[in-house]
Design a protein around this motif. Sequence first.
Motif, PDB file in Angstrom:
ATOM      1  N   GLU A 103       0.831  -1.212   0.000  1.00 66.51           N
ATOM      2  CA  GLU A 103       0.000   0.000   0.000  1.00 66.51           C
ATOM      3  C   GLU A 103       0.858   1.252   0.000  1.00 66.51           C
ATOM      4  N   ALA A 104       1.920   1.236   0.805  1.00 74.60           N
ATOM      5  CA  ALA A 104       2.795   2.412   0.881  1.00 74.60           C
ATOM      6  C   ALA A 104       3.454   2.682  -0.469  1.00 74.60           C
ATOM      7  N   ASP A 110       4.560   8.573  -3.350  1.00 74.14           N
ATOM      8  CA  ASP A 110       5.903   8.144  -3.768  1.00 74.14           C
ATOM      9  C   ASP A 110       6.732   7.702  -2.552  1.00 74.14           C
ATOM     10  N   LEU A 111       6.166   6.734  -1.818  1.00 74.74           N
ATOM     11  CA  LEU A 111       6.794   6.265  -0.590  1.00 74.74           C
ATOM     12  C   LEU A 111       7.605   4.992  -0.840  1.00 74.74           C
ATOM     13  N   TYR A 112       8.525   4.708   0.064  1.00 75.25           N
ATOM     14  CA  TYR A 112       9.261   3.451   0.051  1.00 75.25           C
ATOM     15  C   TYR A 112       9.525   3.025   1.492  1.00 75.25           C
ATOM     16  N   VAL A 113       9.799   1.707   1.673  1.00 70.57           N
ATOM     17  CA  VAL A 113      10.006   1.145   3.001  1.00 70.57           C
ATOM     18  C   VAL A 113      11.457   0.699   3.122  1.00 70.57           C
ATOM     19  N   THR A 114      12.134   1.152   4.172  1.00 67.99           N
ATOM     20  CA  THR A 114      13.526   0.762   4.389  1.00 67.99           C
ATOM     21  C   THR A 114      13.585  -0.639   4.998  1.00 67.99           C
ATOM     22  N   ASP A 115      14.768  -1.205   5.009  1.00 68.13           N
ATOM     23  CA  ASP A 115      14.924  -2.563   5.536  1.00 68.13           C
ATOM     24  C   ASP A 115      14.516  -2.677   7.003  1.00 68.13           C
ATOM     25  N   ARG A 149       1.166   6.154   9.588  1.00 67.70           N
ATOM     26  CA  ARG A 149       0.295   4.978   9.739  1.00 67.70           C
ATOM     27  C   ARG A 149       0.990   3.726   9.213  1.00 67.70           C
ATOM     28  N   TYR A 150       1.515   3.802   7.989  1.00 69.32           N
ATOM     29  CA  TYR A 150       2.196   2.647   7.419  1.00 69.32           C
ATOM     30  C   TYR A 150       3.377   2.221   8.288  1.00 69.32           C
ATOM     31  N   GLN A 151       4.158   3.207   8.728  1.00 70.87           N
ATOM     32  CA  GLN A 151       5.353   2.889   9.513  1.00 70.87           C
ATOM     33  C   GLN A 151       4.993   2.256  10.848  1.00 70.87           C
TER      34      GLN A 151
END
Length: 405
Positions: A103-104, A110-115, A149-151
């Motif tokens: 979803e993010a 234009d989001l991304y998720v770090t390790d 929220r995503y984090q």
Amino acid sequence: MPEPLTVPVVLAWETNYLSDCVGIMLETAKAIDTEAIAAAGKVERSTAYFASEAGNTSRQRGAADKIDTLKSADVLEALATSLRTYVAEFDSNIKIIREQKKEAEESVWDLYVTDDGQVKSRKSNWETGLEYGSFGAGAIAAKEFWMTRYQNLISAALTWIKRVDQEGAEIYVKNLEGLTDQVKTSVTTTPNDPELARILREYQTDASKDAPRLWPVGAVADALKAIGVNQSPSLLTAEEIAAMEKLYATHGIGAVGQALTLPDVANAAADEYSRGTRADGQGDAYRHMYWNAMMTQKFGEDWAQTYATAHEKSAANDPQREAMDLWNNELGRKIGAANPNASPEELQALVRQEVESGRAVVITAKDTNGDPLPAEQTQITWSRSTDQKVTGPPAGVGIPLPGRK
């Protein structure tokens, strides 16, 4: 060192194989039950054709073997049940991470998720505000809301997986403590040297009856931070925590902070003495002795013994490692008690003398080519007579021996 549990790592897990193991373990436990009951029944019915003292002895042995076997099946079933619970926990939290990450990354921001589970935007707030013109302030607020929220969801799920992995492993192997003493003893190879055999047999401690907990937390952690000790919580036995809390009550938070630094001091000294043998070799023996000698000097022999032994109360501790550590710990406390005013350099010289004279214990776990030995050939040995190249930790999880200390 185990691989850190990051988002890419846990998303790559294939837990279906663990689920398959659960089924196999439950089926095996059931088969063992059936075979044990059938075999014991035949022995019990032998009175009519084997009515003698030898027959009675055989029936007594058969009854004892039945108990051992049924108990082993119970342990296997308990392992399977625990594993099924952990797989369910992993699956549900991995699903949350996967869904929230998707979803993010597919959002308009234009989001991304770090390790490590952080959610970030490839655009600055200034760029987002500029893109949305008169609605820029609202867009920035909306982007930050969704990022948070995503984090929160991803980080919470990843933290829970780490906790289940760490605490669950300890609780999982604790099931092995349910094996009977006869089974525990029969699967452990005894050294030919009678003194080493005695050490292996007697230098064992019972596993903690309580679940391990993360420590320090709460007021103790805050008090440590106040004196400049930033100690990350680690999984400790209930007895370790009780010993530290007693030290806090009797000697103050400064003593607790000092006690927490002593393992690092011992590690550094051990590396200087014999780098590369801190995994159940001469360096490890040195480390345990020096650590206990320092604790004895600073906090007394009784507290040092309580805390060092409590450290060995983790579930299903390998019997060779447990015997090695408890023996070397005791040697170190004797050094500290006999030399209360010795300098660090003098203590280290005394510890080195014990290792090099051969009084310390190490573990032979590799052959001369450096290949791991089978479990039945892994054994405690004397520090002087053992080549450093063949020392190391036993493979896998050990079957614990009955506690004596």
